[in-house]
Every structure is written in C-alpha cells, then in structure tokens.
Design an enzyme around this catalytic site. Structure first.
Site, mmCIF file in Angstrom:
data_model
loop_
_atom_site.group_PDB
_atom_site.id
_atom_site.type_symbol
_atom_site.label_atom_id
_atom_site.label_comp_id
_atom_site.label_asym_id
_atom_site.label_seq_id
_atom_site.Cartn_x
_atom_site.Cartn_y
_atom_site.Cartn_z
ATOM 1 N N HIS A 52 0.831 -1.203 0.000
ATOM 2 C CA HIS A 52 0.000 0.000 0.000
ATOM 3 C C HIS A 52 0.871 1.261 0.000
ATOM 4 O O HIS A 52 0.655 2.185 -0.800
ATOM 5 C CB HIS A 52 -0.906 -0.023 1.231
ATOM 6 C CG HIS A 52 -1.883 1.100 1.281
ATOM 7 N ND1 HIS A 52 -3.121 1.030 0.698
ATOM 8 C CD2 HIS A 52 -1.810 2.333 1.861
ATOM 9 C CE1 HIS A 52 -3.773 2.166 0.900
ATOM 10 N NE2 HIS A 52 -2.993 2.975 1.605
ATOM 11 N N GLU A 53 1.864 1.283 0.884
ATOM 12 C CA GLU A 53 2.721 2.467 0.977
ATOM 13 C C GLU A 53 3.614 2.605 -0.252
ATOM 14 O O GLU A 53 3.886 3.725 -0.697
ATOM 15 C CB GLU A 53 3.576 2.394 2.249
ATOM 16 C CG GLU A 53 2.778 2.340 3.550
ATOM 17 C CD GLU A 53 1.784 3.478 3.699
ATOM 18 O OE1 GLU A 53 2.021 4.567 3.112
ATOM 19 O OE2 GLU A 53 0.769 3.301 4.393
ATOM 20 N N HIS A 110 1.689 4.536 -2.867
ATOM 21 C CA HIS A 110 1.762 5.993 -2.677
ATOM 22 C C HIS A 110 3.112 6.520 -3.148
ATOM 23 O O HIS A 110 3.201 7.544 -3.845
ATOM 24 C CB HIS A 110 1.570 6.354 -1.199
ATOM 25 C CG HIS A 110 0.198 6.087 -0.670
ATOM 26 N ND1 HIS A 110 -0.953 6.544 -1.282
ATOM 27 C CD2 HIS A 110 -0.217 5.414 0.446
ATOM 28 C CE1 HIS A 110 -2.011 6.167 -0.581
ATOM 29 N NE2 HIS A 110 -1.585 5.479 0.465
#
Length: 260
Positions: free
Chosen positions: A17-18, A21
């Site tokens: 997920h990170e 980003h």
C-alpha cells in the site's frame, strides 16, 4: 505460527500500500522526505537519495511523508509547509487523487496478479480458497446436527433443503445453510454410491445453520495462462463483490437492530 503468518500478511499488504503511494509520488515528482514501515522502536533506517527509509519493530502501520502535506504520524514533517513545484499542494487535482489512491490501486493489482499466479501454477486444497472445496465430508463433530442425522465420514452432500451442492459455486450451499438455524429439513447424501435422504435438525441457539462437519478439499490443477487470467480476474471480482456485500450487510443489520 498462524499469528506470525497473520502479522506477516498484514505487514506485506501495508508495505504494498505504501509503495503504491511512493511510486505515484515519484511519477508526479513529489518530494518524499521519509518512508516508514511499522511503528515503535526503529530497527533499521537509511537515507537513499532524498528519502529516509525506516523500518520499525511492529509491522502494523506505515506512512509516506510527502512534501507540502501535513498528517499526524508521518515522519518529522519538517517539509510539510513546502509550497514549491515538488510539493503536493502544487500538483493538479487529478495527480493528487492518483497519489492518494495509489496504495489501494497497488493492493488491487496484487490481488489480481496473485490469483492469476495461483491458478496458473495450481494450488493445494485449502478452506481459504472455496474453489478447492469438495462435497465429501472429512470429519463429523460428535453430537452435531450431522452426527445426529446419521451422516458419517466420506459421505458426500448432494443437496440440502432441496438446494444442490454445486461444486462450481459452493457458496450457494453455504448461503442456504446459514438460513436454516432452528429448522428441520432434508439432506441428500451419497453414502458409498447410494443416494439417501435424511432428516436433519439444526440447533435453535445458533445464529446461523451449522452442520458440524469439515469438508475435504482438493488441489487445483494448473490452468493454461490465458485461462488463468480469465478465471483469476473473475474470481477476484467475485471476492471483492462479496467483501463489499458483507460490509454492507454489517451496516444494514446494525441499522435494523437500532430501529428495534
């Protein structure tokens, strides 16, 4: 072991997920002062380029610190007030949206890729993958509704309450089963090649109908790659839809309970 595996799985999904980003920040030239995984005591950190990469002891969180964006828990935020061309605040709205949803996007990409990979290579039988379930009973719990109905190990469930056990979509069987708490109905069993009808009574003190059995699983045979892509996309879409419906039912049920 299961707890450790669960922590690893959560940590892995958070990492993806990170990274999502982070990738979109780099794609749109947004400065990232720090990138952190986990929280608590720092185990390792290293500055690579402009970004300080940090790994902490407890793998249940993470952050991507973006220049021009202040958010609690994201690094030291010394560059949160930046307003230059490499800050988030100066980027077009569509780029901001891509960056914000980049983590979710990568999680979805991984879900589709993982399912396609599993189908292409084949997989051992596991209850975690409903497609590997069979209608053969591997174990019957003592004094369960199934035990009291005379069902034994290696019997095969053909139908319950006139709803067939569809091996291509076993979820239909379990959805029907859930509605039968406190009722008495008919179950069709294949016992050593002979179909037998038995009466089965489900316990009334359960919120959902429970047979009290464990179904055997079977390995998934490897699919040709193009077929794996097709089936992988379809299965992932089904799991996503079921998750959305489950969450919707939670809120709907809570709402109905509140109006009672």
């Amino acid at each position: 072991l299961f707890f450790a595996a669960g922590l690893f799985g959560i940590g892995f999904l958070i990492t993806l997920h990170e990274i999502g980003h982070f990738v979109f920040c780099k794609l749109f030239n947004v400065s990232v002062p720090s990138f952190g995984l986990g929280f608590g005591p720092i185990l390792w950190q290293k500055k690579i380029g402009e970004t300080n990469f940090i790994i902490s002891a407890i793998p249940l969180g993470g952050y991507v610190e973006m220049a021009g964006s202040a958010e609690v828990g994201q690094g030291d935020q010394k560059e949160a007030s930046r307003d230059d061309e490499r800050s988030l605040v100066q980027k077009p709205y569509w780029q901001k949206m891509c960056i914000m949803f980049g983590g979710v996007f990568l999680n979805f990409v991984f879900a589709y890729a993982a399912m396609i990979f599993v189908l292409a290579l084949g997989a051992p039988g596991t209850p975690m993958l409903p497609e590997t379930l069979t209608n053969r009973i591997e174990k019957v719990e003592l004094n369960s509704p199934a035990d009291k109905a005379g069902i034994t190990k290696d019997d095969k469930v053909v139908a319950l309450n006139n709803v067939p056990f569809d091996l291509k979509n076993p979820q239909l069987f379990f959805d029907n089963l859930k509605t039968l708490a406190g009722t008495t109905t008919t179950i069709s069993i294949d016992h050593e090649g002979t179909i037998k009808e038995r009466s089965i009574t489900f316990e009334p003190n359960k919120t959902v109908g429970m047979l009290g059995v464990i179904f055997a699983t079977q390995a998934l045979a490897p699919r040709p790659f193009l077929q794996a892509i097709k089936e992988g996309v379809e299965l992932t879409n089904k799991y996503i839809l079921n998750t959305v419906l489950f969450i919707k039912q939670l809120f709907t049920r809570r709402s109905l309970e509140g109006t009672g």
